[in-house]
Design an enzyme around this catalytic site. Structure first.
Site, short mmCIF file in Angstrom:
data_model
loop_
_atom_site.label_atom_id
_atom_site.label_comp_id
_atom_site.label_asym_id
_atom_site.label_seq_id
_atom_site.Cartn_x
_atom_site.Cartn_y
_atom_site.Cartn_z
N ASP A 134 -15.14 5.97 -4.08
CA ASP A 134 -14.04 5.29 -4.76
C ASP A 134 -14.03 3.87 -4.19
O ASP A 134 -13.66 3.66 -3.04
CB ASP A 134 -12.73 6.02 -4.45
CG ASP A 134 -11.50 5.27 -4.97
OD1 ASP A 134 -11.67 4.18 -5.56
OD2 ASP A 134 -10.38 5.78 -4.78
N TRP A 185 -5.40 7.55 -0.64
CA TRP A 185 -6.21 7.71 -1.86
C TRP A 185 -7.25 8.81 -1.69
O TRP A 185 -7.56 9.53 -2.63
CB TRP A 185 -6.83 6.37 -2.29
CG TRP A 185 -5.74 5.39 -2.65
CD1 TRP A 185 -5.40 4.27 -1.96
CD2 TRP A 185 -4.81 5.51 -3.73
NE1 TRP A 185 -4.31 3.68 -2.55
CE2 TRP A 185 -3.93 4.40 -3.64
CE3 TRP A 185 -4.62 6.43 -4.77
CZ2 TRP A 185 -2.89 4.20 -4.55
CZ3 TRP A 185 -3.57 6.22 -5.68
CH2 TRP A 185 -2.73 5.12 -5.56
N LYS A 187 -8.09 -4.59 -9.37
CA LYS A 187 -8.03 -5.28 -8.07
C LYS A 187 -9.11 -6.36 -8.01
O LYS A 187 -8.81 -7.52 -7.87
CB LYS A 187 -8.19 -4.27 -6.93
CG LYS A 187 -7.07 -3.21 -6.99
CD LYS A 187 -7.31 -2.10 -6.03
CE LYS A 187 -6.49 -0.88 -6.34
NZ LYS A 187 -5.05 -1.12 -6.32
C1 LIG Z 1 -8.60 3.04 -3.31
C2 LIG Z 1 -7.79 3.41 -4.52
N1 LIG Z 1 -8.14 4.48 -5.25
C3 LIG Z 1 -7.47 4.85 -6.34
C4 LIG Z 1 -6.35 4.16 -6.76
C5 LIG Z 1 -5.62 4.61 -7.99
O1 LIG Z 1 -5.98 3.78 -9.03
P1 LIG Z 1 -5.37 3.91 -10.50
O2 LIG Z 1 -3.98 3.37 -10.41
O3 LIG Z 1 -6.31 3.06 -11.32
O4 LIG Z 1 -5.39 5.33 -10.90
C6 LIG Z 1 -5.94 3.03 -6.06
C7 LIG Z 1 -4.76 2.27 -6.50
O5 LIG Z 1 -4.24 1.41 -5.83
C8 LIG Z 1 -6.67 2.65 -4.90
O6 LIG Z 1 -6.30 1.59 -4.18
#
Ligand SMILES: Cc1ncc(COP(=O)(O)O)c(C=O)c1O
Length: 361
Positions: free
Chosen positions: A172, A102, A196
């Protein structure tokens, strides 16, 4: 309610009281003869929910007057682009700490928009730990420092946030927001996809330091500018009303449970149980993550072979536990144990793990 023990990484299990509340509200919400999904986002009834969700988030996180809660669509993935668009000046750059998939996606998007530097990384060690403060190469002129507080796929988590001096800190927190008390006011911006730890998919919560907005780029399309959400209280256009309603239900449940201090206690007990069973059966279960970087939200582990991992996931499912397969990019197994996963759910998994190890060793 008959419920499956749901260990999916996201969308993830929600607290039963939050679901029951929605079930009761859907046919006739607050005596309106409608559900919240069918109600104008300009109605006083919706406005009360919107404000309550913001107030609960503010209270749970202990936000000061300079921090504002925003609701934005597009997922955490859109924040990967929106953040640099708004906050990296034309000739500037931002620092990113690379702790896995991520973070890498955030870095990729930031490099499309502007320039960013990798100020720390654990890539050479397979992202099995969080880089230490002394390993960081921070630029004092950076527009901000970006971290991924919990790495959903690799199963690592920051247990101490980096000191970035006067440089704004951004995180994030998609997979660990609200898992324990922390000083949210230290951050200039926090973003988290709701699916989540705070609700269903469809809404991303952004906590923004309002005074930082003064530095934001101005020449942006309205929907990509934090200023639009800030000045219009996330009601510039139609927000994802049902998702925000569910966030309200989840936050109200969290508060009823005793807030972040209480949830941390349960979360630590759950994580300690899972890491404990791995320590008890070290020849069977292996956690690839360095001890001081282990996540209390996404617990990753390997079994002696991929065949045994597949059998573990299949037998777990047959025993009423879903979502135990690791992310497709890394394999292995993973138990996502966000706030809404009860201690009882983890105890059930731990018993299953013990029996499975004894039978298959
Ligand atoms: C730490 C993290 N950041 C970003 C995301 C991406 O999220 P989204 O699907 O809401 O774009 C995720 C998805 O699992 C994640 O675990």
């Amino acid at each position: 309610m008959s419920r499956t023990w749901n260990f999916y990484a996201g969308p993830a299990t929600l607290p039963p009281p939050a679901l029951e509340r929605a079930k009761a509200d859907i046919p006739d919400w607050e005596g309106t003869g409608m559900s919240v999904m069918e109600t104008s986002h300009r109605s006083p009834e919706y406005d009360a929910v919107h404000e309550e969700a913001i107030a609960l988030m503010t209270e749970l996180l202990g936000l000061d007057d300079d921090h504002q809660v925003l609701f934005i669509q597009g997922g955490a993935s859109m924040q990967f682009a929106m953040l640099p668009m708004n906050f990296i000046p034309k000739e500037g750059s931002a620092d990113y700490i690379n702790t896995g998939t991520w973070s890498q996606k955030a870095i990729k998007e930031a490099n499309i928009i502007a320039t960013c530097r990798v100020a720390g990384s654990s890539e050479s060690e397979g992202f099995t730990r969080i880089p230490k403060q002394e390993e960081l190469d921070l630029d004092p002129a950076a527009a901000y420092v970006h971290i991924t507080s919990n790495n959903t796929i690799k199963g690592t988590q920051y247990h101490r946030f980096p000191d970035t001096g006067d440089v704004p800190l951004v995180a994030d927190m998609s997979s660990d927001i609200l898992w324990r008390p922390f000083d949210a006011n230290r951050f200039s911006l926090i973003y988290a996809g709701a699916q989540k730890n705070i609700g269903p998919s469809g809404v991303t919560v952004v906590i923004l330091r309002k005074s930082w907005l003064e530095k934001a780029n101005q020449d942006l399309p309205s929907m990509l500018s934090y200023a639009t959400y800030s000045t219009k209280n996330s009601l510039y256009n139609t927000p994802p009303t049902f998702a925000i309603y569910m966030v309200r239900n989840v936050l109200a449940w969290l508060k009823d449970q005793g807030g972040l201090a209480a949830t941390e206690k349960t979360n630590r007990a759950k994580g300690d149980l899972l890491y404990g069973v791995m320590a008890e059966y070290p020849d069977f279960y292996h956690c690839p993550v360095v001890e001081d970087s282990r996540s209390y939200m996404n617990v990753v582990f390997r079994l002696p072979s991929e065949e045994l991992e597949a059998k573990f996931v299949a037998e777990g499912k047959a025993a009423g536990m879903v979502g135990l397969k690791g992310h497709r990019s890394v394999g292995g197994c993973r138990a996502s144990i966000y706030n809404a996963m009860s201690l009882e759910g983890v105890e059930t998994l731990v018993e299953f793990m013990k029996e499975f190890a004894k039978k298959n060793v």
